[in-house]
Design a protein around this motif. Structure first.
Motif, mmCIF file in Angstrom:
data_model
loop_
_atom_site.group_PDB
_atom_site.id
_atom_site.type_symbol
_atom_site.label_atom_id
_atom_site.label_comp_id
_atom_site.label_asym_id
_atom_site.label_seq_id
_atom_site.Cartn_x
_atom_site.Cartn_y
_atom_site.Cartn_z
ATOM 1 N N SER A 25 0.751 -1.060 0.443
ATOM 2 C CA SER A 25 -0.232 -0.014 0.140
ATOM 3 C C SER A 25 0.955 1.430 0.008
ATOM 4 O O SER A 25 0.611 2.496 -0.538
ATOM 5 N N GLU A 26 1.534 1.023 0.973
ATOM 6 C CA GLU A 26 3.100 2.552 0.994
ATOM 7 C C GLU A 26 3.369 3.074 -0.735
ATOM 8 O O GLU A 26 3.912 3.950 -0.750
ATOM 9 N N LYS A 27 3.533 1.936 -1.523
ATOM 10 C CA LYS A 27 4.258 1.887 -2.666
ATOM 11 C C LYS A 27 3.340 2.190 -3.889
ATOM 12 O O LYS A 27 3.312 2.789 -4.961
ATOM 13 N N MET A 28 1.603 1.638 -3.745
ATOM 14 C CA MET A 28 0.951 2.382 -4.792
ATOM 15 C C MET A 28 0.306 3.573 -4.686
ATOM 16 O O MET A 28 0.068 4.259 -3.150
ATOM 17 N N LYS A 29 -0.114 4.257 -5.529
ATOM 18 C CA LYS A 29 -0.065 5.703 -5.408
ATOM 19 C C LYS A 29 -1.835 5.723 -5.842
ATOM 20 O O LYS A 29 -1.920 5.827 -7.685
ATOM 21 N N LEU A 30 -2.636 5.882 -5.219
ATOM 22 C CA LEU A 30 -4.181 5.841 -6.046
ATOM 23 C C LEU A 30 -4.594 7.499 -6.581
ATOM 24 O O LEU A 30 -4.268 8.321 -5.796
ATOM 25 N N SER A 31 -5.560 7.314 -6.767
ATOM 26 C CA SER A 31 -6.475 8.833 -7.050
ATOM 27 C C SER A 31 -6.748 9.231 -5.808
ATOM 28 O O SER A 31 -7.672 8.544 -5.298
ATOM 29 N N PRO A 32 -7.079 10.288 -5.902
ATOM 30 C CA PRO A 32 -7.616 11.241 -4.700
ATOM 31 C C PRO A 32 -8.855 10.309 -4.175
ATOM 32 O O PRO A 32 -9.896 10.543 -3.409
ATOM 33 N N TYR A 33 -9.620 10.156 -6.106
ATOM 34 C CA TYR A 33 -10.786 9.807 -5.574
ATOM 35 C C TYR A 33 -10.633 8.774 -4.797
ATOM 36 O O TYR A 33 -11.866 7.570 -4.196
ATOM 37 N N TRP A 34 -10.219 7.077 -5.622
ATOM 38 C CA TRP A 34 -10.485 6.038 -4.652
ATOM 39 C C TRP A 34 -9.174 6.536 -3.024
ATOM 40 O O TRP A 34 -10.200 5.447 -2.327
ATOM 41 N N GLU A 35 -8.351 7.205 -2.424
ATOM 42 C CA GLU A 35 -8.758 6.723 -1.771
ATOM 43 C C GLU A 35 -9.508 7.666 -0.880
ATOM 44 O O GLU A 35 -10.111 7.090 0.495
ATOM 45 N N LYS A 36 -11.083 8.562 -1.079
ATOM 46 C CA LYS A 36 -11.642 8.357 -0.464
ATOM 47 C C LYS A 36 -12.856 7.396 -0.274
ATOM 48 O O LYS A 36 -13.342 6.628 0.688
ATOM 49 N N PHE A 37 -12.665 7.144 -0.989
ATOM 50 C CA PHE A 37 -13.238 5.752 -1.765
ATOM 51 C C PHE A 37 -13.348 4.967 -0.314
ATOM 52 O O PHE A 37 -13.963 3.912 0.091
ATOM 53 N N LEU A 38 -12.360 3.711 -0.158
ATOM 54 C CA LEU A 38 -11.955 3.416 0.517
ATOM 55 C C LEU A 38 -11.437 3.506 2.282
ATOM 56 O O LEU A 38 -11.494 2.838 2.415
#
Length: 100
Positions: A25-38
């Protein structure tokens, strides 16, 4: 001996899907949308677990559970501590039991 192999394999099958996200999880960069969703998943899971209980507090008088749920929602809206939210919901249901 076969039972130990079976237990070990079952451990791997359940451990790997849980460990991989924690390790990567630290290596992956998600979009703000997916971060909010998760980030909202725990709240939706908690709501899905609590909501049926609100409606089944007293099957003969479901309004008692609804009032308790609405009281808890209102207290949570004002960002009161969790213990206070629960206490207010219990008090509201208790008062309604005494009145109704």
């Amino acid at each position: 001996m076969n039972i130990y192999v079976l237990i070990f394999l079952m451990m791997l099958v359940t451990y790997i899907p849980r460990a991989l996200p924690a390790l990567t999880s630290e290596k992956m960069k998600l979009s703000p949308y997916w971060e909010k969703f998760l980030s909202l998943i725990p709240y939706t899971a908690l709501a899905a677990l609590i909501f049926p209980g609100v409606l089944s507090v007293d099957p003969t008088r479901p309004i008692i559970g609804v009032v308790g749920g609405l009281t808890a929602a209102a207290a949570a809206w004002y960002k009161l501590p969790v213990v206070l939210v629960i206490a207010l919901a219990v008090i509201a249901e208790l008062l309604l039991y005494l009145v109704v």
